[in-house]
Motif scaffolding. Structure first.
Motif, short mmCIF file in Angstrom:
data_model
loop_
_atom_site.label_atom_id
_atom_site.label_comp_id
_atom_site.label_asym_id
_atom_site.label_seq_id
_atom_site.Cartn_x
_atom_site.Cartn_y
_atom_site.Cartn_z
N ILE A 185 -60.35 20.75 -35.18
CA ILE A 185 -59.61 21.14 -33.98
C ILE A 185 -60.35 20.70 -32.72
O ILE A 185 -59.74 20.18 -31.77
CB ILE A 185 -59.35 22.66 -33.99
N ALA A 186 -61.66 20.91 -32.68
CA ALA A 186 -62.44 20.49 -31.51
C ALA A 186 -62.32 19.00 -31.27
O ALA A 186 -62.33 18.54 -30.12
CB ALA A 186 -63.90 20.88 -31.69
N ALA A 187 -62.18 18.23 -32.35
CA ALA A 187 -62.05 16.77 -32.22
C ALA A 187 -60.65 16.34 -31.83
O ALA A 187 -60.41 15.14 -31.66
CB ALA A 187 -62.47 16.10 -33.53
N GLY A 188 -59.71 17.29 -31.72
CA GLY A 188 -58.37 16.97 -31.25
C GLY A 188 -57.29 16.92 -32.31
O GLY A 188 -56.15 16.54 -32.02
N ASN A 189 -57.61 17.30 -33.55
CA ASN A 189 -56.63 17.31 -34.63
C ASN A 189 -55.91 18.65 -34.71
O ASN A 189 -56.33 19.64 -34.10
CB ASN A 189 -57.32 17.04 -35.97
N THR A 190 -54.84 18.71 -35.48
CA THR A 190 -54.21 19.97 -35.85
C THR A 190 -54.36 20.18 -37.35
O THR A 190 -54.57 19.22 -38.10
CB THR A 190 -52.73 20.00 -35.44
N VAL A 191 -54.25 21.42 -37.81
CA VAL A 191 -54.69 21.78 -39.16
C VAL A 191 -53.64 22.62 -39.88
O VAL A 191 -53.03 23.52 -39.29
CB VAL A 191 -56.02 22.57 -39.10
N VAL A 192 -53.46 22.33 -41.17
CA VAL A 192 -52.76 23.21 -42.09
C VAL A 192 -53.78 23.64 -43.14
O VAL A 192 -54.31 22.80 -43.88
CB VAL A 192 -51.56 22.53 -42.76
N LEU A 193 -54.09 24.92 -43.16
CA LEU A 193 -55.10 25.50 -44.06
C LEU A 193 -54.42 26.18 -45.23
O LEU A 193 -53.55 27.03 -45.04
CB LEU A 193 -55.97 26.48 -43.28
N LYS A 194 -54.83 25.84 -46.46
CA LYS A 194 -54.35 26.51 -47.67
C LYS A 194 -55.53 27.22 -48.31
O LYS A 194 -56.33 26.63 -49.01
CB LYS A 194 -53.76 25.49 -48.64
N PRO A 195 -55.68 28.54 -48.07
CA PRO A 195 -56.79 29.28 -48.68
C PRO A 195 -56.49 29.64 -50.12
O PRO A 195 -55.37 29.47 -50.60
CB PRO A 195 -56.87 30.54 -47.80
#
Length: 517
Positions: A185-195
């Motif tokens: 996220i800090a690098a400018g991406n967006t995330v989908v997290l699957k725990p």
């Protein structure tokens, strides 16, 4: 990691009819709780009581696609948010996480079972990576070369990838997500997290905290589920990269599938970590280290020491010291001040306990049998006490398999060379350690051991956040390690720009191949 770390089918029942007597954990998409369209749910246990305390909705392919679409839309604006603003959000998240770590530790203990002190330690190691993410400007800047040719400059830009997927295991429900999404996220991406579906609440708690820190909705999304959700992430064409920690078979599946679908992949696999104890070692220090590294978090760590290679001349004394220290360990509910908590599920507890029978059948000596422990907790908990097995043959599955539980094996060796040969013959290469007061032996070991992370009189050599974490051989698929410089490299792509600003003296046509004059 365990065989089911990625959320693959594991014998845990799922149903289309949620139990209304317990709360249901929902997905977190576009800054809000979402039930999704998937009808299946799974149980979330309290391992210290052996009862279902919650249920979790499992995403279907359409739910994952929705989360990815939301993340893709969020990327269009998040990528243009200034470095200063992104850094401010990460600093705010760091402060909130530090102030409220007790809340998160309680969640970890309730769903994973690890004792509160261990849960706090997990959060502290994750917090280190958040602090690294706060230093993002220094890791994402490019380079500049002036006047490489007359009037021409060349410089590089580091730009985000887009939507990235993170698939995290049950044994570190907070730390492993924190290894990945803050840097992404800090690098400018967006995330989908699957725990992991076994202990999913920590991921949602972290996502809510990021929102409280000022993160725009849709930048961090959480979807729950099993292999259906995992494969949907691996195959979705909009997802640019996948970060994973889990068992070796699943890591290979993740790497092969995601790579075949054109994605960057960080895939950290399993381990069988050895600790070589030489005759000149401080045996009290070595015994303390073996117990701490072997039984912390009930052995459910990919960096746990599961094999002690003891040189014959000191093996009897070392085993006696380890056994004496084990006699003082307490097992029970992680909220009660015990040393070791339960295992994550009954099925996993029974699988690990089965290796004690295997050890005896293969000729090993069961020095301490943890299958019927005295516990400070409910009788229905998934209990297995610390277990010590001596004289384990390397042909036994007790040695060969990643047990992922509180079973410490002693393999006796003739000396340094024999111990090193066993380590280097292992198909895994995650972490290893040597205990010695001989600087020459230590230097040889750090050069000769074919393992990615080496400890010298340090049993769990997990690098600090500004170095990178990852093993060799079947402990890492591909070349991308997690966090540190590797993390920022992984989540950015480099663009080279060759630039000339024309002045009044320019002109002329030259069809020759460009040269640097």
């Amino acid at each position: 990691m365990s065989q089911t770390a990625a959320g693959t089918p594991s014998g845990i029942e799922t149903t289309g009819t949620p139990d209304e007597t317990v709360p249901t954990i929902e997905h977190w998409i576009d800054g809000a709780s979402v039930a999704g369209r998937g009808e299946r749910t799974g149980p979330v246990y309290d391992p210290a009581r052996g009862v279902v305390q919650k249920r979790v909705h499992f995403a279907d392919v359409a739910d994952v696609a929705t989360a990815v679409e939301v993340a893709a839309r969020a990327f269009e604006t998040w990528r243009d948010v200034s470095i200063a603003k992104r850094q401010q959000i990460m600093f705010a998240f760091r402060e909130l996480l530090n102030a409220r770590s007790g809340e998160l530790a309680a969640i970890l203990t309730s769903e994973h079972g690890k004792v509160l002190g261990d849960a706090q330690g997990e959060i502290a190691r994750g917090l280190e990576v958040v602090e690294l993410a706060c230093a993002m400007p220094g890791y994402t800047k490019g380079e500049y070369s002036e006047n490489v040719s007359t009037g021409i400059d060349v410089y590089t830009l580091r730009q985000p990838l887009g939507v990235v997927g993170v698939i995290s295991p049950f044994n570190f429900p907070a730390m492993v997500p924190l290894w990945f999404f803050p840097i992404a996220i800090a690098a400018g991406n967006t995330v989908v997290l699957k725990p992991s579906e076994k202990d999913p609440s920590a991921a949602v708690w972290l996502a809510r905290l990021m929102q409280e820190a000022g993160l725009p909705d849709g930048v961090l999304n959480v979807v729950h589920g099993d292999r259906v959700a995992v494969d949907a992430l691996l195959e979705h064409p909009t997802v640019r990269a996948i970060s994973f920690v889990g068992s070796t078979p699943i890591a290979k599946h993740i790497y092969d599938t995601a790579s075949a679908n054109g994605k960057r992949v960080q895939a950290l696999g399993g381990a069988k970590n050895h600790m070589l104890v030489l005759p000149d070692a401080d045996l009290d220090l070595a015994a303390d280290a073996a117990v701490n590294a072997g039984f912390g978090s009930a052995g459910e760590r990919c960096m746990a020491v599961s094999v002690v290679l003891a040189v014959d001349t000191v093996a009897d004394e070392l085993v006696a010291k380890v056994r004496e220290r084990m006699s003082r360990l307490t097992t029970g509910d992680g909220t009660r001040g015990t040393d070791m908590g339960p295992l994550i599920t009954r099925e996993h507890r029974d699988r690990v306990a089965g290796y004690v029978d295997v050890a005896a059948a293969d000729g090993a000596t069961v020095v301490v049998d943890g299958r019927d422990p005295q516990v400070d907790g409910e009788p229905g908990g998934f209990w297995l006490g610390p277990t010590l097995v001596d004289r384990v043959p390397v042909s036994s599955s007790v040695y060969r398999d990643e047990i992922f539980g509180p079973v410490l094996s002693i393999v006796r060796v003739e000396g340094y060379e024999a111990g090193l040969d066993i380590i280097n013959a292992s198909r895994w290469g995650n972490g290893t350690a040597i205990f010695t007061n001989d600087g020459g032996a230590a230097r040889r070991f750090q050069r000769e051991a074919t393992v990615g992370m080496i400890g010298v009189n340090v049993p769990i050599p997990v690098p600090v956040a500004y170095h990178s974490f990852g093993g060799w051989k079947e402990s890492l698929f591909g070349s991308a390690k997690s966090y540190g410089p590797h993390g920022f490299d992984f989540y950015t792509q480099e663009k080279a720009v060759t630039s000339r600003w024309l002045d009044p003296s320019h002109g002329g046509i030259d069809l020759g191949f460009p040269r640097h004059d």
